[in-house]
Design an enzyme around this catalytic site. Structure first.
Site, PDB file in Angstrom:
ATOM      1  CB  ILE A   1       3.880   4.257  81.166  1.00 47.42           C
ATOM      2  CG1 ILE A   1       4.330   5.654  81.603  1.00 47.42           C
ATOM      3  CG2 ILE A   1       3.915   4.122  79.643  1.00 47.42           C
ATOM      4  CD1 ILE A   1       5.774   5.963  81.270  1.00 47.42           C
TER       5      ILE A   1
ATOM      6  CB  CYS B   1      -1.161   7.013  73.012  1.00 48.60           C
ATOM      7  SG  CYS B   1       0.514   6.412  72.718  1.00 48.60           S
TER       8      CYS B   1
END
Length: 929
Positions: free
Chosen positions: A623, A685
């Site tokens: 992110i 993930c």
């Protein structure tokens, strides 16, 4: 110097006589200091030649002639040599008075390079102040020479002397607050001669201190540009802008102006039209306005004039949409007007923006609406590079999309989450703008439970909250009813970030499922989300295992993954030559996964502990990488300081298209295993709520044509993003003023991937590009409850969004025609897109829409138009109420809500008389309004 020259130096003439640098003075700091300190009692230094000093010297010092403005600009602009930071020689303007001057005290030009008179009293701005010292406070006069790009300090210390500072050499001018009268001035020259203390100046008032600071800042930022623009308009080098030269300049840029317009443009500068405008007056008119060329300057000048005279809207204004009228934009249900400001200038932080637009600013509890005064009289200039697209007639900024608000003087900068950086300049005091900035901070960041979605109450024909039915969808996919899979539901107790109902193998009981969840980060166990109808292979999603460096094992997790490999049928036989395989698609890179193993005790699956397992790493950034990538992309598409030549370099360095390519590559890998090889896949993930959602969503779009319909796409988003706990609140920062490290454009990146697919397969998607922009915009708008909260549990049980807020899909289904792809032709097969970076396209409709120059300029009617979620006229039911005489008529109440913002503003300032007010029979009608 003669007494005449001394008089000129002490008056408006500013740089006055004899004030030149001696030859070679700038080469030595001591000589430079000595040459800048002039004593009237001493003989003047040797005058430099006319070529080097630009003084236009003659034999009579009292009758010096001045050159044209262009020559003055060339000769008197002080420059800095790169690396040496050395002030080159320059001459102070000789302003000696002579008889027979102009009646208005302005220079007179008649084509000759020299002035007919030496009168030039308006080239500087003068301030009175005190030179603050420890022992004594000497009175000083500060003179800003806007032509010479410098300021001069005249002081009294036994004898008159002056200090001359090049504006470009000013390092810092710092004040002690908005009400302070003291400024500290530090210059490169002071550093060169070894002065350690800054010069402290105390002005007569805080307003003078602020004005001085603004003048110096404007000279540093745009002084040279304004001089070039002034000389371009003043073609005759007369030193003044008059009506004729202004008209010629306007005609050169296709601006249709008449005598009345010219008079208004001269009037806005508060000057005598018969005299003309000097450069100082021109500079002060535009010192706070970022203009880059003559066309921008004239358009801004015209806008200022029209705003001041209140004539902008009367100039053949044509509404761009049916909802617009002369009364301005319309309020939407639940919207309340807070404030209205006229004569506001708006501009975007783009590379070479078109002229800033003047208009009226409305602030409500839902959005900031800028209603512009676009000039439409230039018929012959329509569809040219000088035309501002109708897209900018009404600019809507949802309050929740504002990331931060910055206040600078009379300017307010709104930095938005959708790549916009909006600059609003007010024709009013700084205190008022500061008040608006503080007010916006309170309404833009109210917290997650006070967003506009809870006030936006509209009766839609179809309730979008019911678009995703887990039982119906998993039955359609062939998961429920097959006997191999079952729905697990325990009211969010096992995994609070998972949906209320998800799919697990029927062969595992609840205790085994719970044990498998304990082996996964945040108890996000493998849950099946898709089954390929052709091969029976399934796709599951989860978080990373808690294996760590010690490679901890979990029997239940190994059993669950083996059932995924066997398509849910634990008794299924398989050939030894071609056994079923389970492909674990890890969205991370291998190094990142190993780092999680070492630092956090997590990691990835040890294939030796599982049967026929392969691990594939996609190397997609986290992110933080995506946040910085979008930030770099925003710099690339705005590029306020760079040239167009490096646009693709900046775009490439942002890495945005490369990240899209990696996501689509990973999705294609999953689709190939499911469709072509019949092998099941487990996707994860780190925590399984960001990159995992991207991969599972895009791969299902490739394989299932249902998800390529408008309703199917809504189901996909609800299932993969809203249901499985993508942290929408944290990633978008809804109502939160703090820009935390959790923010990231993961969902926008997914929508961009969908756009990439629509460019390669333009006819297989039922929805169009307007739909994708709409979804991406309302991710941040908080008009709808769909994207509020971090988890389904928070959205349903804490915020109660289905009961208190509308769904974005309710609006979509009500305006389906606006979002439908006219070229749609259903295609039942899988999609195999090209995945290379060279095949990725910048989504200009989303990323470049705030640049006016990027909009389509054809005459075919093609234009970009956003749907702001406020087009509810064709949605609202207008049937008469049947609830009784005392109950309010629902249709009437909604029509009252759709009043114009101008009428609402009038109602704020002029409430209706008591006799004219409607008879509200009950408190319910007050609440309803």
């Amino acid at each position: 110097p003669s007494s005449q020259a001394s008089d000129a130096a002490g008056g408006g003439g500013g740089g006055g006589g004899g004030g030149t640098f001696g030859q070679g003075a700038s080469a030595n700091p001591k000589n430079l200091e000595k040459s800048l300190t002039l004593n009237p009692g001493s003989p003047p230094p040797q005058r430099a030649s006319n070529e080097s000093a630009g003084g236009g010297a003659t034999g009579d010092p009292g009758h010096n002639r001045m050159t044209s403005l262009g020559k003055i600009t060339r000769n008197l602009s002080l420059s800095m040599k790169k690396g040496s930071e050395q002030i080159v020689q320059a001459a102070v303007l000789a302003s000696a008075r002579r008889t027979g001057g102009s009646a208005h005290g302005a220079p007179s030009f008649k084509g000759d390079p020299d002035f007919e008179t030496a009168e030039f009293q308006e080239h500087s701005v003068v301030f009175s102040a005190v030179n603050k010292k420890a022992i004594s406070n000497d009175p000083v006069k500060l003179e800003i020479d806007v032509i010479g790009m410098r300021f001069i300090i005249h002081t009294q210390k036994g004898a008159d002397y002056r200090k001359i500072y090049d504006v470009a050499a000013v390092v810092a001018i710092d004040g002690g607050g908005t009400s302070s009268k003291t400024l500290s001035v530090g210059t490169r020259e002071a550093m060169r001669v070894g002065l350690t203390k800054e010069r402290r100046i105390v002005f007569s008032s805080s307003e003078d201190a602020k004005s001085f600071q603004e003048h110096i800042s404007a000279l540093k930022e745009s002084g040279e540009m304004l001089k070039e623009i002034f000389c371009s308009i003043d073609k005759g080098s007369t030193g003044l802008i008059r009506g004729a030269s202004l008209l010629r300049a306007a005609q050169a840029v296709d601006m249709d102006v008449n005598d009345e317009d010219l008079a208004a443009m001269m009037e806005v500068a508060q000057i005598d039209a018969s005299r003309g405008m000097s450069f100082v007056e021109f500079f002060q008119l535009f010192m706070a306005t970022p203009v880059f060329d003559v066309q921008q300057c004239l358009a801004e000048w015209f806008n200022k004039a029209m705003a001041c005279r209140g004539q902008a809207r009367a100039r053949d204004r044509t509404p761009s949409t049916e909802s617009e009228s002369d009364d301005g934009p319309l309020l939407i249900p639940g919207e309340v007007l807070y404030n209205k400001k006229d004569a506001v200038r708006l501009s975007f932080a783009t590379r070479r923006p078109l002229a800033p637009v003047m208009g009226t600013l409305y602030i409500t509890n839902a959005r900031i609406v800028f209603y512009s005064f676009l000039e439409k009289r230039r018929k012959h200039a329509r569809h040219t590079r000088h035309d501002v697209p109708d897209f900018f007639r009404e600019i809507v900024i949802p309050l929740a999309s504002v990331s931060r608000a910055e206040h600078h003087g009379n300017t307010l900068i709104l930095v938005c989450k959708d790549l916009r950086s909006v600059k609003l300049t007010f024709e009013t005091s700084d205190l008022m703008v500061e008040g608006i900035a503080k007010f916006l901070e309170s309404v833009c960041f109210p917290g997650p439970r006070a967003l506009f979605a809870f006030s936006y109450q509209v009766a839609f024909p179809r309730d979008g909250w019911g678009v995703f039915d887990p039982d119906a969808e998993y039955t359609r996919l062939g998961l429920l009813g097959s006997g191999f899979w079952r729905a697990y539901a325990d009211d969010y107790k096992l995994s609070p970030t998972y949906p209320a109902k998800f799919i697990v193998p029927s062969a595992m009981n609840d205790a085994e499922v719970a044990a498998a969840a304990n082996h996964r980060s945040r108890k996000r166990l493998p849950a099946v989300v898709f089954r390929n109808a052709k091969t029976g292979a399934v796709m599951a999603r989860s978080s990373q295992p808690m294996s760590g460096v010690a490679r901890h094992r979990c029997v239940e997790d190994e059993t669950l993954l083996n059932l995924l490999r066997l398509h849910g049928n634990g008794m299924q036989s398989e050939s030894a030559e071609n056994p079923y395989e389970l492909h674990v698609v890890d969205a991370r890179g291998k190094l990142a996964a190993m780092a999680n193993m070492v630092a956090k005790g997590k990691g990835f699956e040890n294939v030796s502990n599982y049967t026929n397992m392969l691990v594939h790493f996609c190397d997609i950034g986290n992110i933080h990488t995506m946040r910085e990538s979008l930030r770099s992309l925003a710099d690339a598409v705005s590029c306020g300081t760079a040239s167009d030549w490096d646009f693709f370099t900046r775009l490439d360095s942002s890495g945005w298209l490369g990240h899209l390519s990696l996501v689509i590559q990973g999705a294609v890998y999953i689709a190939e295993k499911l469709q072509l090889e019949g092998m099941s896949c487990l996707v994860h993930c780190s925590d399984g709520w960001d990159r995992t959602a991207q991969l599972t969503s895009v791969s299902q779009l490739l394989l299932d044509p249902y998800y390529r319909t408008m309703e199917g796409f809504a189901v996909l988003v609800e299932k993969e993003w809203c249901g499985f706990g993508h942290k929408l609140q944290d990633r978008c920062g809804h109502g939160d003023a703090k820009e935390c490290q959790e923010r990231s454009p993961i969902f926008v990146q997914f929508v961009d991937c969908v756009y990439q697919l629509t460019t390669q397969f333009p006819t297989v998607f039922e929805f169009n590009e307007t739909f994708l922009v709409f979804v991406a915009d309302h991710l941040y708008s908080c008009f709808f409850g769909t994207f509020l909260g971090n988890t389904q549990q928070e959205r349903y049980e804490e915020l109660h969004c289905p009961e208190k807020t509308p769904s974005i899909w309710s609006y979509v289904f009500a305006r389906e025609g606006n979002f439908t792809n006219r070229a749609y032709a259903a295609y039942e097969g899988p999609l195999w897109p090209s995945t290379g970076v060279r095949h990725m396209r910048l989504w200009d409709r989303y990323h470049l829409r705030w640049d006016p120059a990027a909009h389509p300029r054809s005459q075919t009617g093609m234009a970009w138009a956003d749907d702001h979620g406020d087009q509810v006229d064709e949605v609202l039911p207008r049937a008469p109420s049947t609830a009784g005489a005392d109950a309010p008529d629902r249709g009437v109440a909604l029509s009252i809500r759709r009043m114009s913002l101008n009428r609402a503003a009038a109602a704020l300032t002029s409430p209706p008389a008591e006799a004219a007010r409607p008879n509200l029979a009950s408190s319910e009608s007050l609440d309803d309004d």
